[in-house]
Design a protein around this motif. Structure first.
Motif, PDB file in Angstrom:
ATOM      1  N   ASN A   2       0.824  -1.189   0.000  1.00  6.88           N
ATOM      2  CA  ASN A   2       0.000   0.000   0.000  1.00  6.88           C
ATOM      3  C   ASN A   2       0.864   1.246   0.000  1.00  6.88           C
ATOM      4  O   ASN A   2       2.083   1.190   0.088  1.00  6.88           O
ATOM      5  CB  ASN A   2      -0.959  -0.003   1.199  1.00  6.88           C
ATOM      6  CG  ASN A   2      -0.228  -0.120   2.511  1.00  6.88           C
ATOM      7  OD1 ASN A   2       0.883   0.375   2.659  1.00  6.88           O
ATOM      8  ND2 ASN A   2      -0.858  -0.776   3.475  1.00  6.88           N
ATOM      9  N   ASN A   3       0.218   2.430  -0.102  1.00  9.06           N
ATOM     10  CA  ASN A   3       0.969   3.675  -0.217  1.00  9.06           C
ATOM     11  C   ASN A   3       1.858   3.911   0.974  1.00  9.06           C
ATOM     12  O   ASN A   3       2.983   4.378   0.849  1.00  9.06           O
ATOM     13  CB  ASN A   3       0.005   4.855  -0.389  1.00  9.06           C
ATOM     14  CG  ASN A   3      -0.672   4.829  -1.743  1.00  9.06           C
ATOM     15  OD1 ASN A   3      -0.132   4.254  -2.689  1.00  9.06           O
ATOM     16  ND2 ASN A   3      -1.828   5.453  -1.846  1.00  9.06           N
ATOM     17  N   SER A   4       1.356   3.603   2.183  1.00  9.24           N
ATOM     18  CA  SER A   4       2.165   3.837   3.379  1.00  9.24           C
ATOM     19  C   SER A   4       3.364   2.900   3.407  1.00  9.24           C
ATOM     20  O   SER A   4       4.453   3.284   3.833  1.00  9.24           O
ATOM     21  CB  SER A   4       1.321   3.665   4.646  1.00  9.24           C
ATOM     22  OG  SER A   4       0.795   2.365   4.729  1.00  9.24           O
ATOM     23  N   SER A   5       3.185   1.660   2.946  1.00  9.55           N
ATOM     24  CA  SER A   5       4.304   0.722   2.922  1.00  9.55           C
ATOM     25  C   SER A   5       5.340   1.145   1.892  1.00  9.55           C
ATOM     26  O   SER A   5       6.544   1.021   2.106  1.00  9.55           O
ATOM     27  CB  SER A   5       3.804  -0.684   2.609  1.00  9.55           C
ATOM     28  OG  SER A   5       2.950  -1.150   3.626  1.00  9.55           O
ATOM     29  N   LYS A  57       9.755   3.687  12.930  1.00  8.72           N
ATOM     30  CA  LYS A  57       8.565   4.346  13.465  1.00  8.72           C
ATOM     31  C   LYS A  57       8.437   5.727  12.845  1.00  8.72           C
ATOM     32  O   LYS A  57       9.395   6.498  12.804  1.00  8.72           O
ATOM     33  CB  LYS A  57       8.642   4.458  14.989  1.00  8.72           C
ATOM     34  CG  LYS A  57       7.383   5.027  15.633  1.00  8.72           C
ATOM     35  CD  LYS A  57       7.485   5.009  17.159  1.00  8.72           C
ATOM     36  CE  LYS A  57       6.211   5.518  17.809  1.00  8.72           C
ATOM     37  NZ  LYS A  57       6.311   5.491  19.303  1.00  8.72           N
ATOM     38  N   ASP A  58       7.231   6.031  12.344  1.00  8.01           N
ATOM     39  CA  ASP A  58       6.952   7.380  11.854  1.00  8.01           C
ATOM     40  C   ASP A  58       5.583   7.809  12.356  1.00  8.01           C
ATOM     41  O   ASP A  58       5.057   7.247  13.319  1.00  8.01           O
ATOM     42  CB  ASP A  58       7.053   7.455  10.324  1.00  8.01           C
ATOM     43  CG  ASP A  58       5.991   6.625   9.605  1.00  8.01           C
ATOM     44  OD1 ASP A  58       5.126   6.020  10.284  1.00  8.01           O
ATOM     45  OD2 ASP A  58       6.017   6.574   8.365  1.00  8.01           O
ATOM     46  N   ASN A  59       4.977   8.818  11.716  1.00  8.10           N
ATOM     47  CA  ASN A  59       3.687   9.343  12.175  1.00  8.10           C
ATOM     48  C   ASN A  59       2.571   8.315  12.095  1.00  8.10           C
ATOM     49  O   ASN A  59       1.552   8.436  12.771  1.00  8.10           O
ATOM     50  CB  ASN A  59       3.302  10.569  11.342  1.00  8.10           C
ATOM     51  CG  ASN A  59       4.233  11.746  11.571  1.00  8.10           C
ATOM     52  OD1 ASN A  59       5.429  11.570  11.767  1.00  8.10           O
ATOM     53  ND2 ASN A  59       3.698  12.952  11.543  1.00  8.10           N
ATOM     54  N   GLU A  60       2.759   7.286  11.266  1.00  6.75           N
ATOM     55  CA  GLU A  60       1.663   6.343  11.017  1.00  6.75           C
ATOM     56  C   GLU A  60       1.963   4.897  11.419  1.00  6.75           C
ATOM     57  O   GLU A  60       1.037   4.126  11.669  1.00  6.75           O
ATOM     58  CB  GLU A  60       1.310   6.361   9.520  1.00  6.75           C
ATOM     59  CG  GLU A  60       0.867   7.731   9.005  1.00  6.75           C
ATOM     60  CD  GLU A  60       0.647   7.719   7.501  1.00  6.75           C
ATOM     61  OE1 GLU A  60       0.997   6.690   6.876  1.00  6.75           O
ATOM     62  OE2 GLU A  60       0.143   8.717   6.967  1.00  6.75           O
ATOM     63  N   GLN A  61       3.246   4.508  11.473  1.00  9.69           N
ATOM     64  CA  GLN A  61       3.569   3.093  11.601  1.00  9.69           C
ATOM     65  C   GLN A  61       4.660   2.843  12.637  1.00  9.69           C
ATOM     66  O   GLN A  61       5.482   3.711  12.924  1.00  9.69           O
ATOM     67  CB  GLN A  61       4.038   2.540  10.250  1.00  9.69           C
ATOM     68  CG  GLN A  61       3.003   2.709   9.146  1.00  9.69           C
ATOM     69  CD  GLN A  61       3.557   2.268   7.816  1.00  9.69           C
ATOM     70  OE1 GLN A  61       3.270   1.174   7.339  1.00  9.69           O
ATOM     71  NE2 GLN A  61       4.374   3.101   7.208  1.00  9.69           N
ATOM     72  N   THR A 228      11.925   7.707  13.019  1.00 12.93           N
ATOM     73  CA  THR A 228      13.080   7.157  13.734  1.00 12.93           C
ATOM     74  C   THR A 228      13.365   5.757  13.199  1.00 12.93           C
ATOM     75  O   THR A 228      12.447   4.970  12.953  1.00 12.93           O
ATOM     76  CB  THR A 228      12.843   7.084  15.254  1.00 12.93           C
ATOM     77  OG1 THR A 228      11.721   6.236  15.518  1.00 12.93           O
ATOM     78  CG2 THR A 228      12.574   8.466  15.826  1.00 12.93           C
ATOM     79  N   ILE A 229      14.639   5.474  13.000  1.00 13.64           N
ATOM     80  CA  ILE A 229      15.072   4.162  12.532  1.00 13.64           C
ATOM     81  C   ILE A 229      16.220   3.707  13.415  1.00 13.64           C
ATOM     82  O   ILE A 229      17.206   4.430  13.582  1.00 13.64           O
ATOM     83  CB  ILE A 229      15.545   4.204  11.066  1.00 13.64           C
ATOM     84  CG1 ILE A 229      14.423   4.717  10.156  1.00 13.64           C
ATOM     85  CG2 ILE A 229      15.993   2.817  10.610  1.00 13.64           C
ATOM     86  CD1 ILE A 229      14.874   4.941   8.718  1.00 13.64           C
ATOM     87  N   ASN A 230      16.095   2.521  13.989  1.00 15.52           N
ATOM     88  CA  ASN A 230      17.178   1.914  14.754  1.00 15.52           C
ATOM     89  C   ASN A 230      17.620   0.659  14.026  1.00 15.52           C
ATOM     90  O   ASN A 230      16.812  -0.255  13.795  1.00 15.52           O
ATOM     91  CB  ASN A 230      16.720   1.574  16.175  1.00 15.52           C
ATOM     92  CG  ASN A 230      16.472   2.819  16.997  1.00 15.52           C
ATOM     93  OD1 ASN A 230      17.292   3.730  17.030  1.00 15.52           O
ATOM     94  ND2 ASN A 230      15.332   2.874  17.662  1.00 15.52           N
TER      95      ASN A 230
END
Length: 256
Positions: A2-5, A57-61, A228-230
């Motif tokens: 999907n668009n978010s992915s 992690k972002d605003n949606e996921q 954020t990405i770890n």
């Protein structure tokens, strides 16, 4: 996908694909000799292969997945992305001017211009910069315009670099001479990227950062996005033999 992915994958490719002391310190413009004599570690390689666990992690996921990396210096970045079950969900190929994405879940593939991605996420980026960020190298070469501050109390040295469209502040350990932190700020809209490098271990005569933490704040369409990405590397190699970068588009895949 999907668009978010899809946005997740592009963000990852772009930002993976992206302490200060309270006392007063006076920055000085370094001479060419001082800059060249500052022996900051530069990881050199022909080929790079790695595996990492990613928390995104972002605003949606809020997602968790595994990424296998392969790189040929100054030429290719290849990524295979798998969720917790271990089945490949997407594959990405980044070249000097283009980004190719295979969505194996929805049988689709996409092609993006690399400069388009820089504009989309408002963070200037090219292939050498992406590769530098993935291994913990300074993204820009030093020159006589750099400002250098050395602080013996914190054992840190900061190298401040002003480019045409952004400012880069590199935090260097005076003990190991590795890049520990990078701050990138775009001058036009103040988009901000912070990368921390940690958990260094010796690999091929280099101190390699096994942990990379990314914080990205950028504006898009009037909305402020925080990502954020770890990344925790679980396997890192610098192969001497040539690597393969398989990327075949099945006939059944739809171009989107």
């Amino acid at each position: 996908m999907n668009n978010s992915s899809t946005r997740l994958l592009l963000l990852f490719c772009l930002t993976i694909i992206f302490s200060s002391c309270k006392k007063s310190l006076t920055p000085t413009t370094a001479s060419q000799e001082e800059i060249l004599s500052l022996s900051i570690q530069e990881i050199d390689f022909n080929y790079f292969s790695a595996k990492a666990k990613i928390d995104f992690k972002d605003n949606e996921q809020d997602l968790h997945f595994t990424v296998n990396f392969r790189m040929k210096k100054d030429s290719i970045v290849w990524l295979s992305i798998s969720p917790a079950l271990g089945i490949e969900a997407a594959r990405c190929l980044i070249l000097k001017d283009s980004v190719y994405v295979l969505d194996r879940i929805n049988n689709k593939y996409s092609v993006y211009d690399l400069s388009f991605l820089s504009q989309k996420f408002n963070v200037p980026m090219d292939l050498p910069t992406i590769q530098a960020l993935l291994v913990g190298n300074m993204p820009f070469k030093r020159d006589h315009h750099d400002k250098i501050i050395k602080d013996a109390e914190t054992s840190l040295c900061t190298v401040e670099q002003h480019k045409s469209d952004l400012t880069a502040v590199n935090f260097i350990s005076l003990i190991t001479m590795v890049l520990q932190k990078l701050e990138l700020t775009e001058k036009a809209n103040h988009n901000h990227l912070i990368i921390n490098y940690d958990n260094f271990t010796p690999i091929n005569n280099y101190n390699f950062p096994n942990k990379i933490s990314v914080n990205l704040n950028y504006k898009q369409g009037g909305t402020v996005f925080k990502t954020t990405i770890n990344a925790d590397y679980t396997k890192v190699e610098f192969p001497e033999k040539e690597l393969n970068f398989p990327f075949n588009v099945p006939k059944r895949f739809e171009n989107r």
